[in-house]
Design an enzyme around this catalytic site. Structure first.
Site, PDB file in Angstrom:
ATOM      1  N   GLU A   1     -31.261 -83.185  28.517  1.00 19.51           N
ATOM      2  CA  GLU A   1     -30.603 -81.894  28.709  1.00 19.51           C
ATOM      3  C   GLU A   1     -31.254 -80.896  27.755  1.00 19.51           C
ATOM      4  O   GLU A   1     -31.041 -80.954  26.546  1.00 19.51           O
ATOM      5  CB  GLU A   1     -29.107 -81.994  28.407  1.00 19.51           C
ATOM      6  CG  GLU A   1     -28.383 -80.672  28.567  1.00 19.51           C
ATOM      7  CD  GLU A   1     -26.922 -80.736  28.129  1.00 19.51           C
ATOM      8  OE1 GLU A   1     -26.109 -79.997  28.715  1.00 19.51           O
ATOM      9  OE2 GLU A   1     -26.599 -81.507  27.209  1.00 19.51           O
TER      10      GLU A   1
ATOM     11  N   GLY B   1     -18.488 -79.905  23.566  1.00 16.65           N
ATOM     12  CA  GLY B   1     -19.728 -79.969  22.798  1.00 16.65           C
ATOM     13  C   GLY B   1     -20.640 -81.048  23.337  1.00 16.65           C
ATOM     14  O   GLY B   1     -20.562 -81.432  24.510  1.00 16.65           O
ATOM     15  N   SER B   2     -21.489 -81.561  22.480  1.00 10.32           N
ATOM     16  CA  SER B   2     -22.492 -82.536  22.899  1.00 10.32           C
ATOM     17  C   SER B   2     -21.868 -83.908  23.132  1.00 10.32           C
ATOM     18  O   SER B   2     -20.819 -84.247  22.568  1.00 10.32           O
ATOM     19  CB  SER B   2     -23.589 -82.656  21.846  1.00 10.32           C
ATOM     20  OG  SER B   2     -23.101 -83.313  20.695  1.00 10.32           O
ATOM     21  N   THR B   3     -22.537 -84.710  23.952  1.00 13.31           N
ATOM     22  CA  THR B   3     -22.072 -86.075  24.206  1.00 13.31           C
ATOM     23  C   THR B   3     -22.101 -86.908  22.934  1.00 13.31           C
ATOM     24  O   THR B   3     -21.188 -87.699  22.673  1.00 13.31           O
ATOM     25  CB  THR B   3     -22.939 -86.720  25.302  1.00 13.31           C
ATOM     26  OG1 THR B   3     -22.723 -86.005  26.530  1.00 13.31           O
ATOM     27  CG2 THR B   3     -22.566 -88.182  25.517  1.00 13.31           C
TER      28      THR B   3
ATOM     29  N   LYS C   1     -10.785 -75.029  15.356  1.00 15.09           N
ATOM     30  CA  LYS C   1     -11.969 -74.898  14.518  1.00 15.09           C
ATOM     31  C   LYS C   1     -13.146 -74.464  15.397  1.00 15.09           C
ATOM     32  O   LYS C   1     -13.576 -75.212  16.273  1.00 15.09           O
ATOM     33  CB  LYS C   1     -12.313 -76.218  13.833  1.00 15.09           C
ATOM     34  CG  LYS C   1     -13.569 -76.122  12.964  1.00 15.09           C
ATOM     35  CD  LYS C   1     -14.178 -77.465  12.693  1.00 15.09           C
ATOM     36  CE  LYS C   1     -15.533 -77.329  12.010  1.00 15.09           C
ATOM     37  NZ  LYS C   1     -16.536 -76.616  12.858  1.00 15.09           N
TER      38      LYS C   1
ATOM     39  N   THR D   1     -21.684 -85.978  19.812  1.00 13.61           N
ATOM     40  CA  THR D   1     -20.532 -85.656  18.961  1.00 13.61           C
ATOM     41  C   THR D   1     -19.238 -86.095  19.626  1.00 13.61           C
ATOM     42  O   THR D   1     -18.303 -86.543  18.955  1.00 13.61           O
ATOM     43  CB  THR D   1     -20.494 -84.151  18.654  1.00 13.61           C
ATOM     44  OG1 THR D   1     -21.735 -83.760  18.060  1.00 13.61           O
ATOM     45  CG2 THR D   1     -19.362 -83.821  17.705  1.00 13.61           C
ATOM     46  N   GLY D   2     -19.170 -85.993  20.948  1.00 15.08           N
ATOM     47  CA  GLY D   2     -17.978 -86.426  21.667  1.00 15.08           C
ATOM     48  C   GLY D   2     -17.670 -87.894  21.441  1.00 15.08           C
ATOM     49  O   GLY D   2     -16.506 -88.295  21.332  1.00 15.08           O
TER      50      GLY D   2
ATOM     51  N   CYS E   1     -23.487 -75.973  29.804  1.00 16.37           N
ATOM     52  CA  CYS E   1     -23.370 -77.397  30.138  1.00 16.37           C
ATOM     53  C   CYS E   1     -23.520 -77.630  31.630  1.00 16.37           C
ATOM     54  O   CYS E   1     -23.998 -78.684  32.059  1.00 16.37           O
ATOM     55  CB  CYS E   1     -22.042 -77.955  29.637  1.00 16.37           C
ATOM     56  SG  CYS E   1     -20.584 -77.130  30.323  1.00 16.37           S
TER      57      CYS E   1
ATOM     58  N   GLU F   1     -15.165 -82.370  26.970  1.00 29.94           N
ATOM     59  CA  GLU F   1     -16.041 -81.714  27.937  1.00 29.94           C
ATOM     60  C   GLU F   1     -17.410 -81.677  27.295  1.00 29.94           C
ATOM     61  O   GLU F   1     -17.649 -80.940  26.339  1.00 29.94           O
ATOM     62  CB  GLU F   1     -15.531 -80.307  28.266  1.00 29.94           C
ATOM     63  CG  GLU F   1     -16.087 -79.759  29.570  1.00 29.94           C
ATOM     64  CD  GLU F   1     -17.368 -78.995  29.375  1.00 29.94           C
ATOM     65  OE1 GLU F   1     -18.443 -79.606  29.610  1.00 29.94           O
ATOM     66  OE2 GLU F   1     -17.331 -77.828  28.990  1.00 29.94           O
TER      67      GLU F   1
END
Length: 484
Positions: free
Chosen positions: A388, A234-236, A183, A238-239, A290, A256
């Site tokens: 960030e 992606g972002s932390t 996706k 969302t991770g 990143c 990552e």
């Protein structure tokens, strides 16, 4: 099954139509969503909006394809992956243009580099293998460690490097015997949809499926019992959600995530020749990276001269449409990130920090253009240091001694990468060894390789990509013991 390729490239109409790839077929949808060109904020194309039913069909197709695909010898899967690299190569020029149109990065530089590097990555990964490890071989007993495929892998890719990071996942996943449902970010789905179209000419049906759409599809993937692993970039924030959701059936997960990478220029550094290198380490892809250097620490003895030279170099760079050969930095990819940067710029201004270059976003421009901005020596507690930014804004901070700068560099929940610069190589390495990051470069930066593991510490990620370790993340470790 054999790997085959039709040599003729696809004819890519950048406006579409685009379709999902499910079970080796192009699938149209009843609904679509706009994909914008970030240089103009005009509609570039309509992307298919996949539904929960499309996702279910894609997962079912990948599950059905898994037994046959995983049963192939490793070398035969490698031949398929190599054929895929050839097919991507045949469509390289169109993919480069499409990447610039949907992502914004300059076609003549970063877009070309990303697509070429990604194709090279696919071709080289196809040559790798995870050999059987013999732990014990005695007169009466054998112990072997094998790496077996997991099953269906769900891949969720970001909008900053959609081609490279997408193919980073596809090649090792398929080589190790898994099947995939991918996706892409709804901001940059078009190149990934073309990946699926190209893949249908190479892989057996169901081995690689592409479904574009909203965030609800990502949640469906992370919760689905038939997906064995999620590979997410992606972002932390969302991770963390991905990790929590995948816990329902103990999915394997590779994350990552974000970073707030520190670059440290020591007092003895031959810094003047480094200005271009350090500038692009921070501002490449307009800072949407990143592993961009997001905090630049410079020893106080050279700080003032360094900032002056850095500002002068930055002043020479042109922000503009990525299709213009004169452009050095393209637009911010999407309005959400643009608005976050506007808020951060407002914070810098409200606090009266020194801004020797940039600092003001011209909101009258049609595209998401943000100027190269340098903030001189803001306090360590400032948002521009702690957060960030993911955009073309960089704090350059003076430090007095090594112990101080190591403590500041490590004072972050992130731990993705960092760099140290100095003439005394041993002293620079000693600093590097104390940085709490997954990757540290000394007197170089942003060096990657097929065989070099890449992953974050702390809240910058979980697991690694690339290298033998990255391949192994797409497998289960299986131990066999045989009595002779």
């Amino acid at each position: 099954m054999t790997a085959t390729l039709t040599d003729a490239p696809l004819t890519i109409d950048f406006a579409g139509p685009y379709a999902l790839t499910i079970d080796g077929k192009l699938v149209e949808t009843n609904k679509s969503f706009d994909v914008l060109n970030p240089a103009t904020n005009q509609v570039l194309a309509q992307a298919p909006e996949g539904t929960a039913e499309h996702m279910e069909a894609a997962i079912a197709a990948a599950k059905a394809a898994f037994p046959g695909w995983s049963a192939l010898p490793w070398a035969e899967r490698g031949a398929y992956v190599t054929a895929y690299a050839d097919a991507l190569e045949a469509n390289k020029d169109e993919l480069i243009t499409l990447l610039t149109l949907e992502q914004g990065k300059p076609r003549h530089s970063m877009a070309t580099g990303e697509v070429e590097a990604a194709i090279y990555w696919v071709r080289e990964v196809a040559k790798r293998e995870l050999p059987v490890e013999v732990i014990e071989d005695t007169d009466d007993h054998i112990v072997e460690v094998h790496h077996t495929p997991l099953g269906v892998v769900g891949a969720i890719t970001p909008w900053n490097f959609p081609v490279l990071l997408g193919l980073w996942k596809i090649a090792p996943c398929l080589l190790t015997g898994n099947t995939m449902v991918m996706k892409p970010s709804p901001y940059t789905p078009l190149c990934t949809l073309r990946f699926g179209e190209i893949a249908q000419r190479v892989f057996p049906a169901g081995v690689l499926n592409i479904v574009s759409g909203g965030n609800d599809l990502g949640a469906q993937m992370t919760e689905h019992p038939d997906i064995a692993k999620i590979s997410f970039t992606g972002s932390t924030a969302t991770g963390k959600k991905v990790m929590a959701s995948g816990a329902s059936n103990l999915k394997r997960i590779t994350l990552e995530l974000g970073g707030n990478d520190a670059a440290i220029v020591l007092a003895d550094a031959d810094w003047e020749p480094l200005i271009p290198t350090l500038f692009w380490a921070a501002f490449g892809n307009s800072g949407q990276w990143c592993i961009a250097s997001k905090r630049l620490y410079v020893h106080r003895s050279i700080h003032a001269a360094f900032v002056a030279a850095f500002v002068e170099y930055g002043r020479q760079q042109t922000v503009g449409d990525g299709m213009d050969p004169a452009t050095d930095l393209g637009p911010i990819q999407n309005r959400m990130q643009y608005d976050k940067l506007k808020d951060l710029f407002a914070d810098v201004k409200a606090n009266g920090y020194t801004v020797p270059l940039g600092g003001t976003i011209d909101e009258s421009l049609a595209g998401n253009f943000v100027p190269v901005t340098i903030v001189d020596n803001p306090p360590e507690t400032s948002r521009i240091v702690k957060e960030e930014p993911f955009g073309p804004i960089l704090p350059i901070i003076a430090f007095d001694d090594v112990e101080e700068v190591i403590a500041k560099a490590n004072d972050t929940p992130f731990g993705l990468a960092g760099s140290v610069w100095g003439r005394d190589r041993d002293a620079a390495i000693a600093v590097a060894k104390r940085l709490e990051t997954g990757t540290v470069w000394v007197n170089e930066i942003h060096i990657h390789g097929i065989d070099i593991p890449f992953g974050g510490h702390k809240q910058s990620g979980l697991g690694v990509e690339n290298g033998a370790e990255g391949l192994a993340e797409f497998t289960n470790t299986k131990t066999y013991m045989f009595r002779k």
